[in-house]
Design a protein around this motif. Structure first.
Motif, short mmCIF file in Angstrom:
data_model
loop_
_atom_site.label_atom_id
_atom_site.label_comp_id
_atom_site.label_asym_id
_atom_site.label_seq_id
_atom_site.Cartn_x
_atom_site.Cartn_y
_atom_site.Cartn_z
N ALA A 181 91.79 2.53 28.55
CA ALA A 181 90.32 2.70 29.72
C ALA A 181 89.49 3.82 29.46
CB ALA A 181 91.20 3.16 31.18
N TYR A 182 88.72 3.85 29.23
CA TYR A 182 87.88 5.83 28.84
C TYR A 182 87.54 5.90 30.62
CZ TYR A 182 84.95 8.24 26.86
OH TYR A 182 83.73 9.86 26.95
N TYR A 183 87.70 7.19 30.83
CA TYR A 183 87.34 7.77 31.75
C TYR A 183 85.83 8.56 31.56
CZ TYR A 183 92.25 6.42 33.12
OH TYR A 183 93.54 5.10 34.44
N VAL A 192 87.23 5.23 35.32
CA VAL A 192 87.13 4.96 34.35
C VAL A 192 85.76 4.02 34.12
CG1 VAL A 192 88.05 2.05 33.11
CG2 VAL A 192 89.65 3.76 34.25
N VAL A 195 85.89 0.04 29.19
CA VAL A 195 87.51 -0.19 28.37
C VAL A 195 87.20 -1.00 27.29
CG1 VAL A 195 89.52 -2.36 29.10
CG2 VAL A 195 88.40 -1.23 31.12
N SER A 228 92.12 11.47 29.55
CA SER A 228 93.02 11.40 30.22
C SER A 228 94.16 12.44 30.03
CB SER A 228 93.72 9.68 30.20
OG SER A 228 95.02 9.21 30.40
N GLN A 272 88.23 -6.36 31.44
CA GLN A 272 88.14 -5.04 31.38
C GLN A 272 88.17 -4.66 32.71
OE1 GLN A 272 84.47 -5.44 29.43
NE2 GLN A 272 84.86 -4.41 27.92
N SER A 275 91.24 -3.96 34.04
CA SER A 275 92.20 -2.95 33.92
C SER A 275 91.55 -2.03 35.30
CB SER A 275 91.78 -2.56 32.94
OG SER A 275 92.39 -3.93 32.36
N ASP A 276 89.92 -2.05 35.11
CA ASP A 276 89.20 -1.15 35.88
C ASP A 276 89.99 -1.17 37.41
OD1 ASP A 276 88.32 -0.37 34.13
OD2 ASP A 276 85.86 -0.87 33.85
N SER A 279 93.18 0.65 38.48
CA SER A 279 93.53 1.90 37.90
C SER A 279 91.89 3.19 39.41
CB SER A 279 92.21 2.98 36.84
OG SER A 279 91.73 2.15 36.63
N ARG A 280 91.59 2.21 40.20
CA ARG A 280 91.21 2.84 40.67
C ARG A 280 90.90 3.04 42.65
NH1 ARG A 280 85.56 0.30 43.34
NH2 ARG A 280 86.86 -1.77 44.17
N TYR A 288 80.48 0.64 35.55
CA TYR A 288 80.96 -0.56 34.87
C TYR A 288 79.52 0.20 33.38
CZ TYR A 288 82.48 -2.00 30.31
OH TYR A 288 83.42 -2.14 29.14
#
Length: 384
Positions: A181-183, A192, A195, A228, A272, A275-276, A279-280, A288
Motif C-alpha cells: 500500500a502507498y500512502y 492508502v 496499491v 509509512s 487492491q 488491501s485498502d 487499512s482504513r 483510489y
C-alpha cells in the motif's frame, strides 16, 4: 612405443586445457577491456569479484536524480546509451520539470522522462549530454531482470542519492511478489491512495535503499518509499520485470513511449480494494488514485472479480462508462478472464496497431448479484 603414445595423449590434453584457459581469459579480457560498460557481461564471465567490487560497479551505473542542485531520488542505468530506471512515485513532480542526473564519477547529464506507468509504478529517464545535444552517450549499465532470477546467493542494494554513496548485502523477506500500500494525505488524512501488486520486501542492515540486484549484474527491483512508518523496518522494492516487455518500444520512440489505452484507464481490482479497506478506519471516505469509490460498490466487492472503472474509459470513439466492472477481454477469438489491473494493463501493452479487441463489463449501477449475466456489456475497439 607405448610411452610415446602416452606422451602424445598427455600433450593433447594439456593443450586442450591451455586453449580453454586462454579462450576463457580472452572472453574475460573482452568484457573488462573492450565492453567494460557491460556490468552483467563482466560478472557473468568472472565470478571472483568481491561484494565491494560489485557494489562499486553498481554505483558506477547509478544516478542521483534532481532538479538543479536539489537531488531528490535514485535511479540505475539499464542500457549503454543511457536509460535510467526509477520508481515513478519517487520521481514525483520532477517528470514535469528539467531533470539533471548526477553520476558517481561527478559527471552531470540531462534527463528526460520517456516512459511512466502508474500501475507498475516505474519510470524510465533518457540520458543526454549536458552540453552537446547529439553527443553519443556510453555509460556503465546493468541488465533488467526478473524477481525469479534472484538466485541463491545474497543480493545487493545500492544507493546514490545526494551525498549518499552506499551498498549493502540484503536479505529477501518475500518469497514472491506481494501487494503493498502507498500512502498519501488526502483531506488531511493519511490514507492508502494506491496499491502496487508487483513488489517485494527486503532487509538491509545498513538501511541502504536503492536498486536491488543479484551478483550477476541483473536488476530485480527499485526501492519505493511507501510513506509509512513501517518503511524503516520493512523496506519494499518495485519489481522491474515488466520493463523487459516494453524497453524495445521505449528505445524506438523519439518522443517517449506510452499506451493510450493504459493512459485512459483509471480503475482498481478487488485485491487492491481489499488491501485498502483493511487499512482504513470504518466510516472514512475511500479514495483510489484521487477518485472516491462509492460505498455501495465497497459493500459488494467481495463477491466480484475484475477491474472497477473510476472514470469513463474512452478510446477510438467508444466509451465504457465509469462504475462498470471489466471482467474479461478478447482478441482474435482468444478470451481471457480479467481479475487484476495488471492482467488488463499487460493485455493493452501487448496489442499491436490494427488489432481488434473486445472488453466485457458489467454496469455496477444496476448489478444483480443473483443474475450477473443479464447486464453484460460487450464493447469492440480497434487499436490505432
Amino acid at each position: 612405443m607405448e610411452r610415446k603414445k602416452k606422451s602424445i595423449l598427455i600433450f593433447a590434453i594439456v593443450s586442450v586445457i591451455l586453449l580453454a584457459i586462454v579462450g576463457y581469459l580472452g572472453v574475460v579480457c573482452y568484457f573488462f577491456l573492450f565492453d567494460s560498460n557491460n556490468i552483467s557481461g563482466k560478472l557473468g564471465v568472472w565470478g571472483f569479484c568481491s561484494t565491494e567490487d560489485i557494489g562499486n560497479m553498481y554505483l558506477d551505473a547509478s544516478f542521483s536524480i534532481g532538479v538543479g542542485e536539489e537531488q531528490h531520488s535514485y535511479g540505475i542505468n539499464v542500457r549503454e546509451d543511457g536509460y535510467v530506471v526509477t520508481a515513478l512515485t519517487e520521481l514525483g513532480d520532477y517528470q514535469e520539470k528539467k531533470i539533471l542526473l548526477y553520476a558517481n564519477n561527478g559527471s552531470i547529464y540531462n534527463g528526460n522522462v520517456v516512459f511512466a506507468d502508474e500501475y507498475y509504478n516505474l519510470a524510465v529517464i533518457k540520458v543526454s549530454s549536458l552540453n552537446e545535444e547529439n553527443e553519443k552517450i556510453a555509460l556503465p549499465y546493468v541488465k533488467v531482470s526478473s524477481f525469479n532470477n534472484r538466485g541463491f546467493g545474497s543480493l545487493i542494494s545500492v544507493n546514490l542519492s545526494g551525498t549518499t554513496k552506499s551498498y549493502d548485502s540484503v536479505e529477501l523477506l518475500s518469497d514472491g511478489l506481494e501487494t503493498v500500500a502507498y500512502y498519501e494525505k488526502i483531506d488531511g488524512q493519511q490514507i492508502v491512495s494506491r496499491v502496487f501488486e508487483n513488489a517485494f520486501y527486503y532487509k538491509s542492515k545498513q538501511n541502504v535503499n536503492g536498486a536491488i540486484l543479484n551478483k550477476k549484474g541483473e536488476l530485480l527491483g527499485i526501492y519505493v518509499n511507501l510513506n509509512s512508518v513501517l518503511d524503516e523496518y520493512f523496506p519494499a522494492a518495485i519489481s522491474v520485470d515488466f520493463l523487459n516487455s516494453v524497453i524495445g518500444n521505449i528505445v524506438k520512440s523519439t518522443d517517449g513511449y506510452k499506451s493510450e489505452l493504459v493512459e485512459n484507464l483509471n480503475g482498481l481490482d478487488m485485491i487492491q480494494l481489499e488491501s485498502d479497506i483493511a487499512s482504513r478506519v470504518v466510516g472514512e471516505v475511500y479514495y483510489y488514485n484521487g477518485k472516491q469509490v462509492p460505498d455501495e460498490f465497497i459493500d459488494i466487492y467481495s463477491s466480484l472479480s475484475g477491474v472497477y472503472l473510476l472514470d469513463d474509459f474512452s478510446y477510438g470513439g467508444q466509451t465504457i462508462e465509469k462504475a462498470n466492472l471489466i471482467t474479461s477481454v478478447s482478441c482474435n477469438g482468444d478470451r481471457k478472464t480479467i481479475t487484476t489491473v495488471y492482467e488488463l494493463v499487460n493485455f493493452f501493452y501487448g496489442l499491436s496497431s490494427g488489432s481488434t479487441f473486445k472488453i466485457f463489463s458489467y454496469n455496477m449501477s444496476d448489478f444483480d448479484i443473483e443474475n450477473p449475466d443479464t447486464n453484460v456489456n460487450e464493447t469492440t475497439f480497434v487499436v490505432e
